[in-house]
Motif scaffolding. Structure first.
Motif, PDB file in Angstrom:
ATOM      1  N   ASP A   1       0.838  -1.189   0.000  1.00  0.00           N
ATOM      2  CA  ASP A   1       0.000   0.000   0.000  1.00  0.00           C
ATOM      3  C   ASP A   1       0.880   1.248   0.000  1.00  0.00           C
ATOM      4  O   ASP A   1       1.820   1.367   0.803  1.00  0.00           O
ATOM      5  CB  ASP A   1      -0.911  -0.003   1.237  1.00  0.00           C
ATOM      6  CG  ASP A   1      -1.896   1.141   1.218  1.00  0.00           C
ATOM      7  OD1 ASP A   1      -2.902   1.055   0.516  1.00  0.00           O
ATOM      8  OD2 ASP A   1      -1.621   2.135   1.932  1.00  0.00           O
ATOM      9  N   ASP A   2       0.591   2.178  -0.893  1.00  0.00           N
ATOM     10  CA  ASP A   2       1.412   3.395  -1.010  1.00  0.00           C
ATOM     11  C   ASP A   2       1.378   4.224   0.267  1.00  0.00           C
ATOM     12  O   ASP A   2       2.410   4.765   0.703  1.00  0.00           O
ATOM     13  CB  ASP A   2       0.927   4.237  -2.193  1.00  0.00           C
ATOM     14  CG  ASP A   2       1.152   3.548  -3.525  1.00  0.00           C
ATOM     15  OD1 ASP A   2       2.058   2.686  -3.594  1.00  0.00           O
ATOM     16  OD2 ASP A   2       0.420   3.855  -4.487  1.00  0.00           O
TER      17      ASP A   2
ATOM     18  N   ARG B   1       3.601   2.675   3.028  1.00  0.00           N
ATOM     19  CA  ARG B   1       5.028   2.892   2.773  1.00  0.00           C
ATOM     20  C   ARG B   1       5.427   4.352   3.038  1.00  0.00           C
ATOM     21  O   ARG B   1       6.527   4.630   3.525  1.00  0.00           O
ATOM     22  CB  ARG B   1       5.363   2.502   1.336  1.00  0.00           C
ATOM     23  CG  ARG B   1       5.264   1.015   1.061  1.00  0.00           C
ATOM     24  CD  ARG B   1       6.064   0.634  -0.173  1.00  0.00           C
ATOM     25  NE  ARG B   1       5.607   1.366  -1.345  1.00  0.00           N
ATOM     26  CZ  ARG B   1       4.659   0.948  -2.185  1.00  0.00           C
ATOM     27  NH1 ARG B   1       4.066  -0.218  -1.949  1.00  0.00           N
ATOM     28  NH2 ARG B   1       4.305   1.661  -3.230  1.00  0.00           N
ATOM     29  N   GLU B   2       4.516   5.270   2.726  1.00  0.00           N
ATOM     30  CA  GLU B   2       4.812   6.687   2.980  1.00  0.00           C
ATOM     31  C   GLU B   2       4.924   6.977   4.475  1.00  0.00           C
ATOM     32  O   GLU B   2       5.860   7.637   4.927  1.00  0.00           O
ATOM     33  CB  GLU B   2       3.723   7.556   2.357  1.00  0.00           C
ATOM     34  CG  GLU B   2       3.913   9.042   2.576  1.00  0.00           C
ATOM     35  CD  GLU B   2       2.744   9.858   2.049  1.00  0.00           C
ATOM     36  OE1 GLU B   2       2.636  11.048   2.396  1.00  0.00           O
ATOM     37  OE2 GLU B   2       1.914   9.290   1.297  1.00  0.00           O
TER      38      GLU B   2
END
Length: 423
Positions: free
Chosen positions: A69-70, A73-74
Protein backbone atom coordinates in the motif's frame (compact mmCIF):
# COMPACT_ATOMS: atom_id res chain seq x y z
CA UNK A 1 -7.56 -37.33 83.48
CA UNK A 2 -5.59 -38.56 80.51
CA UNK A 3 -5.45 -37.42 76.92
CA UNK A 4 -5.37 -39.79 73.93
CA UNK A 5 -1.59 -39.34 73.75
CA UNK A 6 -1.16 -40.49 77.37
CA UNK A 7 -2.69 -43.92 76.71
CA UNK A 8 -0.29 -46.80 77.15
CA UNK A 9 1.35 -48.14 74.02
CA UNK A 10 1.44 -51.94 74.07
CA UNK A 11 4.28 -52.10 71.54
CA UNK A 12 6.56 -49.91 73.59
CA UNK A 13 7.31 -47.54 70.72
CA UNK A 14 6.76 -43.84 70.88
CA UNK A 15 4.07 -42.85 68.42
CA UNK A 16 5.28 -40.54 65.64
CA UNK A 17 3.67 -37.32 64.60
CA UNK A 18 0.25 -37.58 63.09
CA UNK A 19 0.24 -37.19 59.25
CA UNK A 20 -2.72 -35.32 57.92
CA UNK A 21 -4.37 -36.81 54.87
CA UNK A 22 -4.76 -34.44 51.90
CA UNK A 23 -8.28 -33.21 51.36
CA UNK A 24 -10.25 -35.33 48.98
CA UNK A 25 -10.59 -33.89 45.49
CA UNK A 26 -14.00 -33.07 44.27
CA UNK A 27 -15.21 -35.91 42.10
CA UNK A 28 -15.15 -35.20 38.36
CA UNK A 29 -18.38 -36.04 36.67
CA UNK A 30 -18.50 -38.23 33.60
CA UNK A 31 -19.94 -35.31 31.66
CA UNK A 32 -16.86 -33.20 32.49
CA UNK A 33 -14.55 -36.01 31.41
CA UNK A 34 -16.44 -36.38 28.15
CA UNK A 35 -16.35 -32.65 27.38
CA UNK A 36 -12.64 -32.41 28.27
CA UNK A 37 -11.83 -35.36 26.04
CA UNK A 38 -13.86 -33.84 23.21
CA UNK A 39 -12.07 -30.51 23.59
CA UNK A 40 -8.64 -32.17 23.56
CA UNK A 41 -9.61 -34.18 20.51
CA UNK A 42 -10.70 -31.05 18.64
CA UNK A 43 -7.63 -29.02 19.57
CA UNK A 44 -5.22 -31.83 18.75
CA UNK A 45 -6.99 -32.89 15.56
CA UNK A 46 -6.25 -32.12 11.95
CA UNK A 47 -9.16 -29.69 11.68
CA UNK A 48 -7.51 -27.37 14.19
CA UNK A 49 -4.26 -27.46 12.23
CA UNK A 50 -6.13 -26.61 9.03
CA UNK A 51 -7.95 -23.72 10.71
CA UNK A 52 -4.82 -22.20 12.20
CA UNK A 53 -2.97 -22.72 8.91
CA UNK A 54 -5.57 -20.54 7.20
CA UNK A 55 -5.32 -18.00 10.03
CA UNK A 56 -1.53 -17.83 9.72
CA UNK A 57 -1.76 -17.42 5.95
CA UNK A 58 -4.24 -14.56 6.39
CA UNK A 59 -1.94 -12.87 8.90
CA UNK A 60 1.04 -13.11 6.57
CA UNK A 61 -1.18 -11.87 3.75
CA UNK A 62 -2.03 -8.87 5.92
CA UNK A 63 1.65 -7.97 6.10
CA UNK A 64 1.90 -8.18 2.32
CA UNK A 65 -1.16 -5.95 1.96
CA UNK A 66 0.41 -3.42 4.29
CA UNK A 67 3.67 -3.08 2.44
CA UNK A 68 2.10 -3.00 -1.02
CA UNK A 69 0.00 0.00 0.00
CA UNK A 70 1.41 3.40 -1.01
CA UNK A 71 0.08 5.17 2.08
CA UNK A 72 1.63 2.60 4.44
CA UNK A 73 5.03 2.89 2.77
CA UNK A 74 4.81 6.69 2.98
CA UNK A 75 4.00 6.73 6.71
CA UNK A 76 6.69 4.13 7.40
CA UNK A 77 9.28 6.75 6.46
CA UNK A 78 8.51 8.76 9.61
CA UNK A 79 7.15 5.97 11.83
CA UNK A 80 9.36 6.91 14.78
CA UNK A 81 8.08 10.51 14.74
CA UNK A 82 4.37 9.77 14.23
CA UNK A 83 3.71 6.04 14.71
CA UNK A 84 -0.04 6.65 14.82
CA UNK A 85 -0.08 7.52 11.12
CA UNK A 86 1.64 4.25 10.24
CA UNK A 87 -0.67 2.07 12.31
CA UNK A 88 -3.75 3.91 11.08
CA UNK A 89 -2.71 3.53 7.45
CA UNK A 90 -1.88 -0.17 8.00
CA UNK A 91 -5.27 -0.83 9.58
CA UNK A 92 -7.07 1.01 6.78
CA UNK A 93 -5.22 -1.02 4.14
CA UNK A 94 -5.87 -4.40 5.79
CA UNK A 95 -9.47 -3.63 6.72
CA UNK A 96 -10.21 -2.26 3.27
CA UNK A 97 -8.70 -5.31 1.56
CA UNK A 98 -10.54 -7.94 3.56
CA UNK A 99 -13.85 -6.08 3.56
CA UNK A 100 -13.53 -5.83 -0.22
CA UNK A 101 -12.83 -9.57 -0.28
CA UNK A 102 -15.97 -10.14 1.78
CA UNK A 103 -18.07 -7.89 -0.44
CA UNK A 104 -16.84 -9.69 -3.51
CA UNK A 105 -17.25 -13.20 -2.13
CA UNK A 106 -20.15 -13.29 0.34
CA UNK A 107 -22.37 -10.24 0.64
CA UNK A 108 -22.25 -6.75 -0.78
CA UNK A 109 -24.21 -4.30 1.42
CA UNK A 110 -23.12 -1.36 -0.73
CA UNK A 111 -20.92 1.55 0.23
CA UNK A 112 -21.94 4.18 2.76
CA UNK A 113 -23.57 7.13 1.06
CA UNK A 114 -23.97 5.19 -2.17
CA UNK A 115 -27.19 4.06 -3.82
CA UNK A 116 -29.14 1.29 -2.11
CA UNK A 117 -28.68 -2.16 -3.60
CA UNK A 118 -31.49 -4.63 -4.13
CA UNK A 119 -31.27 -8.04 -2.49
CA UNK A 120 -30.34 -9.82 -5.72
CA UNK A 121 -27.32 -7.57 -6.16
CA UNK A 122 -26.32 -8.00 -2.53
CA UNK A 123 -26.21 -11.81 -2.69
CA UNK A 124 -24.67 -12.01 -6.15
CA UNK A 125 -21.13 -12.35 -4.68
CA UNK A 126 -22.20 -15.47 -2.79
CA UNK A 127 -23.53 -17.04 -5.97
CA UNK A 128 -20.22 -16.27 -7.69
CA UNK A 129 -18.37 -18.00 -4.85
CA UNK A 130 -20.54 -21.08 -5.24
CA UNK A 131 -19.99 -21.04 -8.99
CA UNK A 132 -16.21 -21.00 -8.58
CA UNK A 133 -16.41 -23.60 -5.80
CA UNK A 134 -18.22 -26.20 -7.92
CA UNK A 135 -15.29 -27.34 -10.11
CA UNK A 136 -12.85 -26.92 -7.21
CA UNK A 137 -14.89 -29.31 -5.06
CA UNK A 138 -15.25 -31.86 -7.86
CA UNK A 139 -11.56 -31.83 -8.75
CA UNK A 140 -10.56 -31.78 -5.08
CA UNK A 141 -12.62 -34.90 -4.48
CA UNK A 142 -10.75 -36.66 -7.28
CA UNK A 143 -7.36 -35.74 -5.89
CA UNK A 144 -8.44 -36.50 -2.31
CA UNK A 145 -9.77 -39.93 -3.22
CA UNK A 146 -6.42 -40.78 -4.81
CA UNK A 147 -4.67 -39.55 -1.67
CA UNK A 148 -6.68 -42.03 0.42
CA UNK A 149 -5.13 -44.83 -1.65
CA UNK A 150 -1.65 -43.28 -1.25
CA UNK A 151 -1.70 -42.12 -4.89
CA UNK A 152 -0.71 -38.63 -5.99
CA UNK A 153 -2.92 -37.55 -8.89
CA UNK A 154 -1.47 -34.34 -10.28
CA UNK A 155 -2.82 -35.01 -13.74
CA UNK A 156 -5.88 -32.86 -13.20
CA UNK A 157 -5.07 -30.55 -16.08
CA UNK A 158 -4.92 -33.33 -18.64
CA UNK A 159 -8.01 -35.05 -17.30
CA UNK A 160 -9.97 -31.79 -17.36
CA UNK A 161 -8.85 -31.03 -20.92
CA UNK A 162 -9.93 -34.40 -22.25
CA UNK A 163 -13.19 -34.28 -20.32
CA UNK A 164 -13.93 -30.81 -21.65
CA UNK A 165 -13.07 -31.83 -25.20
CA UNK A 166 -15.31 -34.92 -25.08
CA UNK A 167 -18.27 -33.17 -23.47
CA UNK A 168 -17.89 -30.12 -25.71
CA UNK A 169 -17.85 -32.27 -28.85
CA UNK A 170 -21.03 -34.06 -27.81
CA UNK A 171 -22.59 -30.74 -26.75
CA UNK A 172 -22.34 -29.08 -30.16
CA UNK A 173 -22.22 -32.09 -32.48
CA UNK A 174 -25.67 -33.49 -31.68
CA UNK A 175 -29.13 -32.01 -31.28
CA UNK A 176 -31.16 -33.90 -28.70
CA UNK A 177 -33.77 -33.08 -26.06
CA UNK A 178 -32.43 -31.18 -23.05
CA UNK A 179 -32.16 -33.84 -20.36
CA UNK A 180 -30.81 -36.52 -22.70
CA UNK A 181 -28.33 -34.23 -24.42
CA UNK A 182 -26.97 -32.77 -21.18
CA UNK A 183 -26.68 -36.19 -19.55
CA UNK A 184 -24.88 -37.61 -22.57
CA UNK A 185 -22.41 -34.71 -22.62
CA UNK A 186 -21.66 -35.07 -18.89
CA UNK A 187 -21.20 -38.84 -19.14
CA UNK A 188 -18.93 -38.49 -22.19
CA UNK A 189 -16.68 -36.02 -20.40
CA UNK A 190 -16.43 -38.03 -17.20
CA UNK A 191 -15.82 -41.25 -19.13
CA UNK A 192 -12.97 -39.73 -21.13
CA UNK A 193 -11.30 -38.47 -17.96
CA UNK A 194 -11.90 -41.81 -16.20
CA UNK A 195 -10.14 -43.70 -18.97
CA UNK A 196 -7.26 -41.22 -18.92
CA UNK A 197 -6.90 -41.56 -15.16
CA UNK A 198 -7.38 -45.33 -15.28
CA UNK A 199 -4.45 -45.55 -17.69
CA UNK A 200 -2.23 -44.21 -14.90
CA UNK A 201 -3.51 -46.78 -12.43
CA UNK A 202 -3.11 -49.60 -14.95
CA UNK A 203 0.48 -48.67 -15.78
CA UNK A 204 1.35 -48.35 -12.10
CA UNK A 205 -0.19 -51.74 -11.34
CA UNK A 206 1.44 -53.54 -14.27
CA UNK A 207 4.84 -51.88 -14.51
CA UNK A 208 5.32 -50.17 -11.14
CA UNK A 209 5.74 -46.78 -12.82
CA UNK A 210 5.30 -43.86 -10.43
CA UNK A 211 1.98 -42.08 -10.80
CA UNK A 212 3.55 -38.63 -10.36
CA UNK A 213 5.74 -39.07 -13.44
CA UNK A 214 2.88 -40.61 -15.39
CA UNK A 215 0.40 -37.87 -14.62
CA UNK A 216 2.89 -35.10 -15.38
CA UNK A 217 3.73 -36.61 -18.77
CA UNK A 218 0.09 -37.32 -19.59
CA UNK A 219 -0.76 -33.69 -18.87
CA UNK A 220 1.42 -32.71 -21.82
CA UNK A 221 0.05 -35.48 -23.98
CA UNK A 222 -3.53 -34.43 -23.27
CA UNK A 223 -2.74 -30.76 -23.89
CA UNK A 224 -1.23 -31.37 -27.31
CA UNK A 225 -3.97 -33.82 -28.28
CA UNK A 226 -6.63 -31.20 -27.52
CA UNK A 227 -4.57 -28.48 -29.19
CA UNK A 228 -4.30 -30.61 -32.34
CA UNK A 229 -8.03 -31.32 -32.29
CA UNK A 230 -8.78 -27.60 -31.93
CA UNK A 231 -6.53 -26.87 -34.91
CA UNK A 232 -8.46 -29.20 -37.24
CA UNK A 233 -11.93 -28.17 -38.37
CA UNK A 234 -12.76 -31.80 -38.99
CA UNK A 235 -12.33 -32.47 -35.27
CA UNK A 236 -13.04 -29.67 -32.78
CA UNK A 237 -12.13 -26.34 -34.34
CA UNK A 238 -15.00 -23.97 -35.04
CA UNK A 239 -15.52 -23.33 -38.79
CA UNK A 240 -14.31 -20.15 -40.46
CA UNK A 241 -11.75 -19.38 -37.79
CA UNK A 242 -8.08 -20.01 -37.10
CA UNK A 243 -8.37 -19.72 -33.32
CA UNK A 244 -8.02 -22.95 -31.34
CA UNK A 245 -11.57 -22.98 -30.03
CA UNK A 246 -14.64 -25.11 -30.63
CA UNK A 247 -18.20 -24.10 -31.22
CA UNK A 248 -20.21 -23.37 -28.05
CA UNK A 249 -22.51 -26.02 -26.66
CA UNK A 250 -26.12 -26.14 -27.75
CA UNK A 251 -28.53 -24.81 -25.17
CA UNK A 252 -29.91 -28.32 -24.70
CA UNK A 253 -26.48 -29.42 -23.41
CA UNK A 254 -25.83 -26.41 -21.17
CA UNK A 255 -25.96 -26.65 -17.39
CA UNK A 256 -29.10 -24.71 -16.45
CA UNK A 257 -28.85 -21.72 -14.14
CA UNK A 258 -30.29 -22.29 -10.70
CA UNK A 259 -31.43 -18.76 -9.83
CA UNK A 260 -32.34 -17.24 -13.17
CA UNK A 261 -30.47 -15.24 -15.76
CA UNK A 262 -29.30 -12.58 -13.28
CA UNK A 263 -26.90 -15.05 -11.68
CA UNK A 264 -24.17 -17.26 -13.11
CA UNK A 265 -24.68 -20.07 -10.60
CA UNK A 266 -25.65 -23.22 -12.47
CA UNK A 267 -26.32 -26.91 -11.97
CA UNK A 268 -22.61 -27.69 -11.79
CA UNK A 269 -22.51 -26.73 -8.12
CA UNK A 270 -25.29 -29.18 -7.25
CA UNK A 271 -23.47 -31.91 -9.20
CA UNK A 272 -20.40 -31.21 -7.06
CA UNK A 273 -22.47 -31.63 -3.88
CA UNK A 274 -23.83 -34.92 -5.22
CA UNK A 275 -20.23 -35.99 -5.85
CA UNK A 276 -19.40 -35.18 -2.21
CA UNK A 277 -22.17 -37.49 -1.02
CA UNK A 278 -21.15 -40.27 -3.42
CA UNK A 279 -17.49 -40.16 -2.42
CA UNK A 280 -18.42 -40.10 1.29
CA UNK A 281 -20.56 -43.21 0.76
CA UNK A 282 -17.80 -44.96 -1.18
CA UNK A 283 -15.19 -44.32 1.49
CA UNK A 284 -17.31 -45.01 4.56
CA UNK A 285 -20.09 -47.40 3.55
CA UNK A 286 -18.78 -49.61 0.76
CA UNK A 287 -16.38 -52.52 0.48
CA UNK A 288 -14.49 -50.58 -2.19
CA UNK A 289 -13.88 -47.82 0.32
CA UNK A 290 -12.48 -50.35 2.77
CA UNK A 291 -10.10 -51.65 0.11
CA UNK A 292 -9.05 -48.11 -0.78
CA UNK A 293 -8.28 -47.25 2.82
CA UNK A 294 -6.48 -50.55 3.37
CA UNK A 295 -4.28 -50.10 0.31
CA UNK A 296 -3.55 -46.52 1.31
CA UNK A 297 -2.55 -47.54 4.82
CA UNK A 298 -0.32 -50.49 3.88
CA UNK A 299 -0.30 -52.01 0.37
CA UNK A 300 1.76 -55.03 1.48
CA UNK A 301 -0.63 -55.88 4.32
CA UNK A 302 -3.62 -55.33 2.02
CA UNK A 303 -2.13 -57.72 -0.53
CA UNK A 304 -1.47 -60.29 2.17
CA UNK A 305 -5.11 -60.12 3.24
CA UNK A 306 -6.30 -60.94 -0.28
CA UNK A 307 -6.94 -57.47 -1.72
CA UNK A 308 -5.98 -57.02 -5.37
CA UNK A 309 -3.82 -53.91 -4.97
CA UNK A 310 -3.22 -53.41 -8.69
CA UNK A 311 -6.91 -53.56 -9.48
CA UNK A 312 -7.63 -51.13 -6.64
CA UNK A 313 -5.09 -48.69 -8.07
CA UNK A 314 -6.79 -48.82 -11.45
CA UNK A 315 -10.30 -48.39 -10.06
CA UNK A 316 -9.26 -45.53 -7.78
CA UNK A 317 -7.57 -43.64 -10.59
CA UNK A 318 -10.60 -44.15 -12.84
CA UNK A 319 -12.94 -42.71 -10.21
CA UNK A 320 -10.46 -39.95 -9.46
CA UNK A 321 -10.23 -39.07 -13.14
CA UNK A 322 -14.01 -39.06 -13.51
CA UNK A 323 -14.37 -36.62 -10.61
CA UNK A 324 -11.69 -34.32 -12.00
CA UNK A 325 -13.39 -34.67 -15.38
CA UNK A 326 -16.61 -33.41 -13.83
CA UNK A 327 -14.76 -30.15 -13.16
CA UNK A 328 -13.80 -29.96 -16.84
CA UNK A 329 -17.40 -30.61 -17.86
CA UNK A 330 -18.44 -27.83 -15.50
CA UNK A 331 -16.10 -25.41 -17.24
CA UNK A 332 -17.29 -26.21 -20.76
CA UNK A 333 -21.02 -26.60 -20.22
CA UNK A 334 -21.40 -23.82 -17.68
CA UNK A 335 -22.59 -21.18 -20.16
CA UNK A 336 -23.88 -21.16 -23.72
CA UNK A 337 -21.07 -18.79 -24.78
CA UNK A 338 -18.26 -21.10 -23.69
CA UNK A 339 -16.54 -23.74 -25.74
CA UNK A 340 -13.52 -26.00 -25.65
CA UNK A 341 -10.18 -24.17 -25.37
CA UNK A 342 -6.70 -25.25 -24.29
CA UNK A 343 -6.94 -23.15 -21.12
CA UNK A 344 -10.31 -24.42 -19.92
CA UNK A 345 -8.74 -25.90 -16.80
CA UNK A 346 -7.96 -22.36 -15.50
CA UNK A 347 -5.45 -23.76 -13.03
CA UNK A 348 -8.14 -25.83 -11.28
CA UNK A 349 -6.21 -29.05 -11.81
CA UNK A 350 -3.44 -27.80 -9.52
CA UNK A 351 -5.70 -25.83 -7.16
CA UNK A 352 -7.47 -29.13 -6.50
CA UNK A 353 -4.32 -30.42 -4.81
CA UNK A 354 -4.47 -27.52 -2.36
CA UNK A 355 -8.18 -28.09 -1.76
CA UNK A 356 -7.61 -31.79 -1.08
CA UNK A 357 -4.76 -31.04 1.32
CA UNK A 358 -6.75 -28.43 3.21
CA UNK A 359 -9.74 -30.76 3.39
CA UNK A 360 -7.52 -33.58 4.68
CA UNK A 361 -8.77 -35.80 1.82
CA UNK A 362 -12.18 -36.09 3.48
CA UNK A 363 -15.27 -35.29 1.39
CA UNK A 364 -16.82 -32.85 3.87
CA UNK A 365 -13.50 -31.15 4.47
CA UNK A 366 -12.91 -30.86 0.73
CA UNK A 367 -16.33 -29.27 0.31
CA UNK A 368 -15.55 -26.53 2.83
CA UNK A 369 -12.05 -26.05 1.42
CA UNK A 370 -13.54 -25.67 -2.05
CA UNK A 371 -15.95 -23.04 -0.74
CA UNK A 372 -13.06 -21.15 0.86
CA UNK A 373 -11.00 -21.14 -2.30
CA UNK A 374 -14.06 -20.24 -4.34
CA UNK A 375 -14.46 -17.22 -2.07
CA UNK A 376 -10.81 -16.32 -2.64
CA UNK A 377 -11.33 -16.44 -6.40
CA UNK A 378 -14.56 -14.44 -6.36
CA UNK A 379 -13.35 -11.89 -3.82
CA UNK A 380 -9.86 -11.47 -5.19
CA UNK A 381 -11.08 -9.64 -8.27
CA UNK A 382 -13.25 -7.31 -6.16
CA UNK A 383 -10.29 -6.63 -3.87
CA UNK A 384 -8.14 -5.68 -6.84
CA UNK A 385 -10.82 -3.52 -8.45
CA UNK A 386 -11.91 -1.57 -5.38
CA UNK A 387 -8.71 -1.34 -3.33
CA UNK A 388 -6.08 -1.57 -6.09
CA UNK A 389 -4.46 -4.52 -4.35
CA UNK A 390 -2.68 -7.08 -6.57
CA UNK A 391 -4.78 -10.20 -7.00
CA UNK A 392 -1.53 -12.17 -6.70
CA UNK A 393 -1.71 -11.66 -2.94
CA UNK A 394 -4.67 -14.04 -2.88
CA UNK A 395 -2.51 -16.61 -4.66
CA UNK A 396 0.22 -16.05 -2.07
CA UNK A 397 -2.29 -16.67 0.73
CA UNK A 398 -3.38 -19.90 -0.95
CA UNK A 399 0.23 -21.01 -1.28
CA UNK A 400 0.94 -20.18 2.36
CA UNK A 401 -2.02 -22.33 3.40
CA UNK A 402 -0.38 -25.29 1.68
CA UNK A 403 2.96 -24.43 3.26
CA UNK A 404 1.55 -24.38 6.79
CA UNK A 405 -0.54 -27.49 6.25
CA UNK A 406 2.60 -29.28 5.09
CA UNK A 407 4.29 -28.28 8.38
CA UNK A 408 1.78 -29.21 11.10
CA UNK A 409 4.51 -29.30 13.75
CA UNK A 410 5.22 -25.63 13.09
CA UNK A 411 1.56 -24.70 13.43
CA UNK A 412 1.22 -26.70 16.65
CA UNK A 413 4.33 -25.04 18.09
CA UNK A 414 3.18 -21.50 17.24
CA UNK A 415 -0.29 -21.94 18.75
CA UNK A 416 0.81 -24.44 21.45
CA UNK A 417 -1.56 -27.12 20.25
CA UNK A 418 -1.13 -30.57 21.79
CA UNK A 419 0.20 -33.34 19.63
CA UNK A 420 -2.35 -35.77 18.28
CA UNK A 421 -0.73 -38.70 20.08
CA UNK A 422 -1.08 -36.91 23.41
CA UNK A 423 -4.79 -36.48 22.82
Amino acid sequence: MTTPTDEPNPTGHTPGPTVKEPPAKAPVSKDDDRWNAAFRSIVAGNAAVAFFSVLLAVLVGSLLIMFTDDRVRETFGYVTARPGDFFSASWDAIWGAYTALFRGAVFNPGREGGPALDFATQIRPLTETLKFAGPLIAAGLGVGLAFRAALFNIGGRGQMLLAGAASGWVAYQFELPWPIHLTLAIVAGMLAAALWGGLVGFLKARTGAHEVILTIMLNYVAYYLVFFALSEQSLLQAPNTVNPKSLPAHESATLPKLLGDRFNLHLGFLLALVAVAVVWWILNRSSLGFRIRAVGANPAAARSSGIDVGRTYTVVMMISGALVGLAGVNQVLGTVTSGVTTDLDAGIGFDAITVALLGRSKPIGIMFAGLLFGAFKAGGFAMQASENIPVDIVLVVQSLIVLFIAAPALVRAIFRLPAREAA
